[in-house]
Write a protein that holds these residues in place. Structure first.
Motif, mmCIF file in Angstrom:
data_model
loop_
_atom_site.group_PDB
_atom_site.id
_atom_site.type_symbol
_atom_site.label_atom_id
_atom_site.label_comp_id
_atom_site.label_asym_id
_atom_site.label_seq_id
_atom_site.Cartn_x
_atom_site.Cartn_y
_atom_site.Cartn_z
ATOM 1 N N LEU A 76 42.796 35.078 29.611
ATOM 2 C CA LEU A 76 42.371 35.895 30.744
ATOM 3 C C LEU A 76 43.082 35.394 31.990
ATOM 4 O O LEU A 76 43.316 34.195 32.143
ATOM 5 N N GLY A 77 43.417 36.298 32.887
ATOM 6 C CA GLY A 77 44.131 35.937 34.106
ATOM 7 C C GLY A 77 43.239 35.269 35.140
ATOM 8 O O GLY A 77 42.019 35.159 34.966
ATOM 9 N N PRO A 78 43.838 34.851 36.253
ATOM 10 C CA PRO A 78 43.098 34.149 37.304
ATOM 11 C C PRO A 78 42.080 35.031 38.019
ATOM 12 O O PRO A 78 41.203 34.514 38.715
ATOM 13 N N ASP A 79 42.170 36.352 37.839
ATOM 14 C CA ASP A 79 41.199 37.248 38.474
ATOM 15 C C ASP A 79 39.849 37.210 37.768
ATOM 16 O O ASP A 79 38.856 37.687 38.306
ATOM 17 N N TRP A 80 39.788 36.625 36.593
ATOM 18 C CA TRP A 80 38.528 36.474 35.864
ATOM 19 C C TRP A 80 37.914 35.150 36.266
ATOM 20 O O TRP A 80 38.420 34.092 35.916
ATOM 21 N N VAL A 81 36.809 35.188 37.012
ATOM 22 C CA VAL A 81 36.147 33.970 37.471
ATOM 23 C C VAL A 81 34.824 33.796 36.733
ATOM 24 O O VAL A 81 34.166 34.774 36.387
ATOM 25 N N ARG A 82 34.468 32.555 36.507
ATOM 26 C CA ARG A 82 33.219 32.276 35.800
ATOM 27 C C ARG A 82 32.062 32.422 36.781
ATOM 28 O O ARG A 82 32.039 31.801 37.833
ATOM 29 N N GLY A 83 31.092 33.274 36.425
ATOM 30 C CA GLY A 83 29.915 33.485 37.259
ATOM 31 C C GLY A 83 28.873 32.408 37.028
ATOM 32 O O GLY A 83 29.033 31.550 36.154
ATOM 33 N N PRO A 84 27.783 32.447 37.805
ATOM 34 C CA PRO A 84 26.716 31.460 37.658
ATOM 35 C C PRO A 84 26.102 31.444 36.248
ATOM 36 O O PRO A 84 25.585 30.426 35.808
ATOM 37 N N ASP A 85 26.202 32.575 35.543
ATOM 38 C CA ASP A 85 25.665 32.653 34.184
ATOM 39 C C ASP A 85 26.661 32.171 33.131
ATOM 40 O O ASP A 85 26.379 32.202 31.939
ATOM 41 N N GLY A 86 27.851 31.736 33.575
ATOM 42 C CA GLY A 86 28.872 31.243 32.661
ATOM 43 C C GLY A 86 29.783 32.315 32.098
ATOM 44 O O GLY A 86 30.748 32.014 31.397
ATOM 45 N N VAL A 87 29.511 33.568 32.414
ATOM 46 C CA VAL A 87 30.306 34.683 31.901
ATOM 47 C C VAL A 87 31.479 34.950 32.838
ATOM 48 O O VAL A 87 31.323 34.969 34.061
ATOM 49 N N ARG A 88 32.663 35.150 32.251
ATOM 50 C CA ARG A 88 33.840 35.525 33.044
ATOM 51 C C ARG A 88 33.594 36.910 33.644
ATOM 52 O O ARG A 88 33.088 37.800 32.974
ATOM 53 N N HIS A 89 33.997 37.100 34.889
ATOM 54 C CA HIS A 89 33.674 38.321 35.625
ATOM 55 C C HIS A 89 34.863 38.737 36.491
ATOM 56 O O HIS A 89 35.598 37.894 37.000
ATOM 57 N N ARG A 90 35.024 40.035 36.645
ATOM 58 C CA ARG A 90 35.950 40.570 37.647
ATOM 59 C C ARG A 90 35.530 41.980 37.993
ATOM 60 O O ARG A 90 34.797 42.635 37.259
ATOM 61 N N ARG A 91 36.024 42.452 39.126
ATOM 62 C CA ARG A 91 35.873 43.848 39.524
ATOM 63 C C ARG A 91 37.137 44.577 39.108
ATOM 64 O O ARG A 91 38.227 44.001 39.132
ATOM 65 N N ASP A 121 42.787 42.974 42.891
ATOM 66 C CA ASP A 121 43.312 41.727 43.454
ATOM 67 C C ASP A 121 42.612 41.372 44.760
ATOM 68 O O ASP A 121 42.112 42.275 45.465
ATOM 69 N N PRO A 122 42.590 40.070 45.133
ATOM 70 C CA PRO A 122 41.991 39.672 46.411
ATOM 71 C C PRO A 122 42.625 40.437 47.574
ATOM 72 O O PRO A 122 43.853 40.577 47.633
ATOM 73 N N GLY A 123 41.788 40.956 48.461
ATOM 74 C CA GLY A 123 42.264 41.691 49.629
ATOM 75 C C GLY A 123 42.634 43.136 49.362
ATOM 76 O O GLY A 123 43.000 43.867 50.280
ATOM 77 N N GLU A 124 42.545 43.559 48.125
ATOM 78 C CA GLU A 124 42.912 44.917 47.738
ATOM 79 C C GLU A 124 41.656 45.793 47.722
ATOM 80 O O GLU A 124 40.601 45.361 47.260
ATOM 81 N N SER A 125 41.781 47.024 48.211
ATOM 82 C CA SER A 125 40.655 47.961 48.132
ATOM 83 C C SER A 125 40.604 48.550 46.726
ATOM 84 O O SER A 125 41.565 48.449 45.956
ATOM 85 N N ASP A 126 39.497 49.191 46.408
ATOM 86 C CA ASP A 126 39.363 49.858 45.114
ATOM 87 C C ASP A 126 40.478 50.889 44.920
ATOM 88 O O ASP A 126 41.079 50.975 43.852
ATOM 89 N N VAL A 127 40.755 51.665 45.963
ATOM 90 C CA VAL A 127 41.793 52.704 45.892
ATOM 91 C C VAL A 127 43.167 52.072 45.708
ATOM 92 O O VAL A 127 43.959 52.527 44.868
ATOM 93 N N GLU A 128 43.469 51.024 46.480
ATOM 94 C CA GLU A 128 44.775 50.356 46.345
ATOM 95 C C GLU A 128 44.958 49.815 44.931
ATOM 96 O O GLU A 128 46.037 49.934 44.344
ATOM 97 N N ALA A 129 43.908 49.228 44.365
ATOM 98 C CA ALA A 129 43.987 48.701 43.000
ATOM 99 C C ALA A 129 44.211 49.827 41.993
ATOM 100 O O ALA A 129 45.032 49.692 41.079
ATOM 101 N N ALA A 130 43.506 50.926 42.159
ATOM 102 C CA ALA A 130 43.665 52.060 41.250
ATOM 103 C C ALA A 130 45.103 52.586 41.279
ATOM 104 O O ALA A 130 45.703 52.837 40.226
ATOM 105 N N LEU A 131 45.657 52.720 42.471
ATOM 106 C CA LEU A 131 47.033 53.216 42.599
ATOM 107 C C LEU A 131 48.040 52.226 42.010
ATOM 108 O O LEU A 131 48.993 52.623 41.331
#
Length: 189
Positions: free
Chosen positions: A6-21, A58-68
């Protein structure tokens, strides 16, 4: 076990599960077909599924920017913000991928490409090349008849509704456990 991770955008949450938007796009053509990607888990190559174009924000990216950006990278489709409608759908998908339990909070947009588009894999990363198998335009009838999994599972109904025009309502699917066995009738078996 695969060498992919998994890439660096996947961060481990408090529950131990990898998470990303993630931002995803339901791309429709003039015949109301939807452009989907089929992939598999390198750690479970016999399991394959269809899903919408998209990926991590990505960090600093809006939902729309990421989609495009994901449209450009994943299928070679260059659109502008005005080409996206929505968000039309949200969900949290929980699944196993590359030997990790993951949670992906997804926001979905819709884009209409009336003239069609021939997808290209030129922008795929090495990990994508390991786990993505094909891209294809599919009708909702073909999706309903598909024997492989489709995510989100309600996608054929969503595409049918969006083909008639978006009513301005954001559908919230809540948390979905993508690794739960699918109903064989739902898969057309």
């Amino acid at each position: 076990m695969t060498s992919a991770s998994l890439g660096p955008d996947w961060v481990r949450g408090p529950d131990g599960v990898r998470h990303r938007r993630a931002a995803r796009v339901i791309v429709l053509d003039g015949a109301d077909r939807v452009l989907l990607v089929r992939g598999h888990d390198a750690d479970e190559p016999d399991r394959s599924w269809w899903f919408t174009v998209g990926g991590g924000i990505d960090p600093g990216e809006s939902d729309v920017e990421a989609a495009l950006r994901e449209l450009r990278e994943e299928v070679g489709l260059a659109l502008v913000p005005e080409d996206l409608v929505g968000p039309v759908l949200t969900r949290a998908g929980i699944f196993r991928f590359l030997a990790e339990t993951c949670r992906q909070d997804e926001v979905f947009f819709v884009a209409r490409v009336d003239g069609g588009h021939e997808p290209t894999d030129a922008g795929w990363t090495p990990v994508e090349r390991d786990v993505l198998d094909e891209m294809r335009w599919l009708t909702t009838a073909e999706l309903r008849a598909e024997t492989r999994e489709v995510f989100p599972t309600v996608l054929p109904d969503v595409v049918d509704a969006l083909a008639r025009g978006w009513d301005g309502t954001v559908r919230h699917l809540g948390t979905q456990l993508d690794d739960e066995p699918s109903d064989p009738e739902e898969l057309g078996r």
